[in-house]
Motif scaffolding. Structure first.
Motif: not given
Length: 326
Positions: A68-73, A83-86, A135-138
């Motif tokens: 979810s974090r990667f998809y949104q960022a 795309r995460p659903l549930l 970069r997203i998960f640093c």
């Protein structure tokens, strides 16, 4: 155990405004994957439901959170994820959108051959995807190495503990949440000969923090592993070279991270790669792993013993001739 019909019923309850049609069920080494259609009036959306083997609820929740974090960022047009659903961590269920394409491993195995230009562009895009993920998960500079004691990863844990004394001499010192399984099997490439699109799948489920060397080594290990199997070993299909391909990948990654690796970085990647080879021989960490890993290990022991023993093949990376600074 949840079967195909149970999954369809679960999705119908989760999306009551849709008619759900089950397309297929695919067993994989670490999970079972179900493809379903969500039908709303004139529209149809294909989704994927993943049920992990030997799952722990916290691991399923972690994978969904990372996805979810990667998809949104993610803002780059050519890199994305499903795309995460549930998620239902107690049942081990994770649902996401379906993404088109084939995994990069098929292209490298020559199962789905593409042009060498397309292979090189896929390597470049893979390097960019890993840099973007890091970069997203640093983490901030005060964070040190963190080991997930609940993960059955003795070889990796031991390597990370050893690396603490080397990291101060490295240029790649950023602390990240490692992808952990950044391999061509988890990189989906769509439209490789034209407007290439890359999707990352199978996000991390464990709770580690370390430097980027672990993910870089995992990619190197996976390139070497691909070369152990029949298309390259017996059919002599060798249009690409492990060392040159990884050099290209590593240089692309470092350009994106605006960092030059030094000799200590290269040595740490090589040490992590050795840990991954030892890890490949350890079936005990997989729990009830099924027949596929056992057959795979038996094959490697029969045909790739020098590689497993790390005394031949590509075992000497970084090869002589690499400058002190790549």
């Amino acid at each position: 155990m949840i079967d195909r019909l149970d999954v369809q019923r679960y999705i119908e309850e989760s999306f009551p405004d849709c008619t759900v049609k089950s397309r297929m069920a695919l067993p994989y080494r670490n999970s079972r994957i179900y493809h379903l259609d969500l039908c709303r009036e004139q529209s149809r959306e294909r989704i994927v439901v993943k049920i992990s083997r030997n799952y722990q609820p916290r691991q399923v929740a972690a994978e969904y959170a990372h996805l979810s974090r990667f998809y949104q960022a993610q803002k780059q047009e050519s890199i994305s994820s499903p795309r995460p659903l549930l998620v239902d961590e107690e049942k081990g269920i994770l649902a996401m959108s379906h993404v088109p394409g084939v995994n990069l491993a098929y292209m490298l195995h020559e199962i789905r051959p593409v042009s060498l230009d397309a292979l090189n562009r896929a390597l470049d895009l893979s390097a960019a995807a890993l840099a973007q993920y890091h970069r997203i998960f640093c983490h901030d500079g005060r964070r040190g190495i963190q080991i997930d004691r609940g993960a059955p990863e003795e070889d990796i844990n031991r390597q990370l503990l050893t690396s603490r004394s080397i990291i101060p001499e490295c240029n790649l010192q950023t602390m990240v949440t490692p992808f952990f399984d950044f391999t061509p099997w988890n990189i989906i490439i769509d439209d490789p000969e034209k407007k290439m699109m890359l999707y990352l799948i199978d996000f991390p489920r464990s709770d580690y923090v370390c430097t980027p060397h672990l993910d870089l080594a995992r990619f190197l290990f996976s390139l070497e592993l691909i070369k152990q199997f029949p298309p390259a070993r017996f059919l002599k299909i060798n249009r690409w070279n492990v060392e040159a391909s990884f050099d290209r990948f590593l240089c692309g990654y470092c350009r994106k991270m605006k960092m030059q690796p030094n000799r200590h970085d290269l040595d740490l990647i090589a040490l992590a790669r050795q840990a991954y080879i030892r890890r490949a021989c350890d079936l005990g960490r997989k729990g009830r792993c099924g027949w596929q890993p056992k057959i795979e290990l038996a094959y490697l022991r029969a045909f790739s013993r020098p590689w497993l023993d790390q005394n031949g093949g590509s075992a000497q990376w970084p090869r002589p001739g690499w400058p002190d600074k790549a």
